[in-house]
Design a protein around this motif. Structure first.
Motif, PDB file in Angstrom:
ATOM      1  N   UNK A 121       2.469 -13.407  -3.983  1.00 16.21           N
ATOM      2  CA  UNK A 121       3.897 -13.195  -3.712  1.00 16.21           C
ATOM      3  C   UNK A 121       4.565 -12.522  -4.916  1.00 16.21           C
ATOM      4  N   UNK A 122       4.275 -13.054  -6.099  1.00 22.70           N
ATOM      5  CA  UNK A 122       4.884 -12.495  -7.308  1.00 22.70           C
ATOM      6  C   UNK A 122       4.476 -11.051  -7.565  1.00 22.70           C
ATOM      7  N   UNK A 123       3.209 -10.746  -7.377  1.00 22.90           N
ATOM      8  CA  UNK A 123       2.739  -9.380  -7.624  1.00 22.90           C
ATOM      9  C   UNK A 123       3.170  -8.429  -6.515  1.00 22.90           C
ATOM     10  N   UNK A 124       3.197  -8.893  -5.268  1.00 18.77           N
ATOM     11  CA  UNK A 124       3.705  -8.046  -4.181  1.00 18.77           C
ATOM     12  C   UNK A 124       5.174  -7.705  -4.413  1.00 18.77           C
ATOM     13  N   UNK A 143      -4.160  -4.910 -10.313  1.00 20.79           N
ATOM     14  CA  UNK A 143      -4.114  -6.376 -10.395  1.00 20.79           C
ATOM     15  C   UNK A 143      -3.626  -6.964  -9.079  1.00 20.79           C
ATOM     16  N   UNK A 144      -2.620  -6.338  -8.498  1.00 26.01           N
ATOM     17  CA  UNK A 144      -2.075  -6.784  -7.218  1.00 26.01           C
ATOM     18  C   UNK A 144      -3.161  -6.778  -6.143  1.00 26.01           C
ATOM     19  N   UNK A 145      -3.956  -5.739  -6.107  1.00 27.83           N
ATOM     20  CA  UNK A 145      -5.042  -5.636  -5.120  1.00 27.83           C
ATOM     21  C   UNK A 145      -6.089  -6.728  -5.350  1.00 27.83           C
ATOM     22  N   UNK A 146      -6.451  -6.963  -6.599  1.00 28.58           N
ATOM     23  CA  UNK A 146      -7.440  -8.002  -6.908  1.00 28.58           C
ATOM     24  C   UNK A 146      -6.937  -9.374  -6.459  1.00 28.58           C
ATOM     25  N   UNK A 147      -5.693  -9.661  -6.721  1.00 32.03           N
ATOM     26  CA  UNK A 147      -5.120 -10.950  -6.305  1.00 32.03           C
ATOM     27  C   UNK A 147      -5.091 -11.044  -4.779  1.00 32.03           C
ATOM     28  N   UNK A 148      -4.694  -9.978  -4.116  1.00 31.41           N
ATOM     29  CA  UNK A 148      -4.651  -9.968  -2.650  1.00 31.41           C
ATOM     30  C   UNK A 148      -6.032 -10.211  -2.055  1.00 31.41           C
ATOM     31  N   UNK A 152       0.834  -1.207   0.000  1.00 33.72           N
ATOM     32  CA  UNK A 152       0.000   0.000   0.000  1.00 33.72           C
ATOM     33  C   UNK A 152       0.870   1.259   0.000  1.00 33.72           C
ATOM     34  N   UNK A 153       1.963   1.233   0.745  1.00 30.53           N
ATOM     35  CA  UNK A 153       2.857   2.395   0.809  1.00 30.53           C
ATOM     36  C   UNK A 153       3.390   2.777  -0.568  1.00 30.53           C
ATOM     37  N   UNK A 154       3.506   1.804  -1.434  1.00 29.03           N
ATOM     38  CA  UNK A 154       4.086   2.051  -2.761  1.00 29.03           C
ATOM     39  C   UNK A 154       3.027   2.029  -3.867  1.00 29.03           C
ATOM     40  N   UNK A 155       1.788   2.198  -3.448  1.00 26.12           N
ATOM     41  CA  UNK A 155       0.680   2.143  -4.402  1.00 26.12           C
ATOM     42  C   UNK A 155       0.813   3.238  -5.459  1.00 26.12           C
ATOM     43  N   UNK A 156       0.185   2.972  -6.573  1.00 22.68           N
ATOM     44  CA  UNK A 156       0.110   3.947  -7.650  1.00 22.68           C
ATOM     45  C   UNK A 156      -1.173   3.685  -8.426  1.00 22.68           C
ATOM     46  N   UNK A 157      -1.366   4.345  -9.510  1.00 20.58           N
ATOM     47  CA  UNK A 157      -2.620   4.198 -10.253  1.00 20.58           C
ATOM     48  C   UNK A 157      -2.478   3.278 -11.469  1.00 20.58           C
ATOM     49  N   UNK A 158      -1.433   2.476 -11.483  1.00 23.58           N
ATOM     50  CA  UNK A 158      -1.204   1.597 -12.627  1.00 23.58           C
ATOM     51  C   UNK A 158      -2.091   0.357 -12.578  1.00 23.58           C
ATOM     52  N   UNK A 159      -2.188  -0.301 -13.709  1.00 24.68           N
ATOM     53  CA  UNK A 159      -2.927  -1.567 -13.759  1.00 24.68           C
ATOM     54  C   UNK A 159      -2.191  -2.644 -12.961  1.00 24.68           C
ATOM     55  N   UNK A 160      -0.887  -2.513 -12.817  1.00 22.60           N
ATOM     56  CA  UNK A 160      -0.116  -3.465 -12.017  1.00 22.60           C
ATOM     57  C   UNK A 160      -0.589  -3.434 -10.563  1.00 22.60           C
ATOM     58  N   UNK A 161      -0.761  -2.250 -10.024  1.00 26.00           N
ATOM     59  CA  UNK A 161      -1.232  -2.137  -8.641  1.00 26.00           C
ATOM     60  C   UNK A 161      -2.660  -2.653  -8.512  1.00 26.00           C
ATOM     61  N   UNK A 199       6.270  -4.485  -5.937  1.00 27.08           N
ATOM     62  CA  UNK A 199       6.208  -3.273  -5.129  1.00 27.08           C
ATOM     63  C   UNK A 199       7.155  -3.316  -3.939  1.00 27.08           C
ATOM     64  N   UNK A 200       7.356  -4.512  -3.370  1.00 28.01           N
ATOM     65  CA  UNK A 200       8.200  -4.639  -2.186  1.00 28.01           C
ATOM     66  C   UNK A 200       8.679  -6.083  -2.051  1.00 28.01           C
ATOM     67  N   UNK A 201       9.976  -6.265  -2.154  1.00 33.90           N
ATOM     68  CA  UNK A 201      10.547  -7.609  -1.963  1.00 33.90           C
ATOM     69  C   UNK A 201      10.279  -8.097  -0.541  1.00 33.90           C
ATOM     70  N   UNK A 202      10.337  -7.199   0.416  1.00 36.11           N
ATOM     71  CA  UNK A 202      10.066  -7.560   1.810  1.00 36.11           C
ATOM     72  C   UNK A 202       8.642  -8.079   1.952  1.00 36.11           C
ATOM     73  N   UNK A 203       7.688  -7.388   1.339  1.00 35.69           N
ATOM     74  CA  UNK A 203       6.286  -7.822   1.397  1.00 35.69           C
ATOM     75  C   UNK A 203       6.138  -9.225   0.809  1.00 35.69           C
ATOM     76  N   UNK A 204       6.801  -9.463  -0.290  1.00 35.80           N
ATOM     77  CA  UNK A 204       6.731 -10.789  -0.915  1.00 35.80           C
ATOM     78  C   UNK A 204       7.287 -11.859   0.024  1.00 35.80           C
ATOM     79  N   UNK A 205       8.434 -11.589   0.617  1.00 32.70           N
ATOM     80  CA  UNK A 205       9.045 -12.574   1.525  1.00 32.70           C
ATOM     81  C   UNK A 205       8.195 -12.799   2.781  1.00 32.70           C
TER      82      UNK A 205
END
Length: 165
Positions: A129-132, A86-91, A75-84, A135-141
């Motif tokens: 994990x892949x989509x997070x 998609x990430x939210x939908x998967x989450x 969330x801290x690194x959110x933006x208005x892209x389709x990537x973000x 935005x953040x390697x830490x979030x993925x891990x």
């Protein structure tokens, strides 16, 4: 991704919202789980590697905290892209599958249907994990222990399904 420093600075309210959402889902799911532990679940044949009942709430509390922190970091690194988006939908999808597994397994006593849900959940966690990671390697891990626990839970679900045919 946004390079706005306001998006990367620590903020307590969004973290608390993330924790509240994640633990809220866990709490509601536990309303379906807890009443079945000493009755229906206790009567099931289970494999020898089944953990003691006390371990499940400890594990899930830890995992929900990690999931919430991971979501906050993204969330801290959110933006208005389709990537973000998609990430939210998967989450959100993985949270919904996590929630529905408890209802189907414990609430409805549908072991096989729960197995299909947990397989879909595993796929969503891997995607999450892949989509997070974008935005953040830490979030993925932070989601890796969740993946490992759900893999174990899937093995347990499969075993219970086979033993209780």
């Amino acid at each position: 991704m946004s390079t706005n420093p306001l998006h990367t600075r620590f903020r307590i309210f969004p973290l608390l919202v993330s924790v509240a959402i994640t633990f809220g889902i866990g709490f509601v799911a536990s309303l379906f789980t807890r009443p079945e532990i000493t009755g229906w679940y206790a009567a099931l044949k289970k494999p020898a590697f089944t953990p003691p009942n006390w371990l499940f709430p400890v594990a899930w509390t830890t995992l929900y905290l990690l999931i919430a922190i991971a979501a906050y970091l993204v969330w801290q690194r959110r933006d208005s892209t389709s990537t973000y988006k998609t990430t939210v939908v998967i989450y959100v999808t993985q949270l919904a599958l996590n929630f529905s597994w408890s209802i189907v397994f414990f609430g409805m006593h549908h072991i096989l249907a729960a197995l299909f849900i947990i397989v879909a959940l595993l796929v969503c966690i891997v995607l999450n994990i892949g989509w997070f990671a974008r935005f953040s390697k830490t979030a993925a891990w932070l989601l890796v222990p969740y993946l490992m626990w759900v893999l174990f839970a899937a093995l347990l679900n499969i075993s219970i399904s086979v033993l209780n045919k």
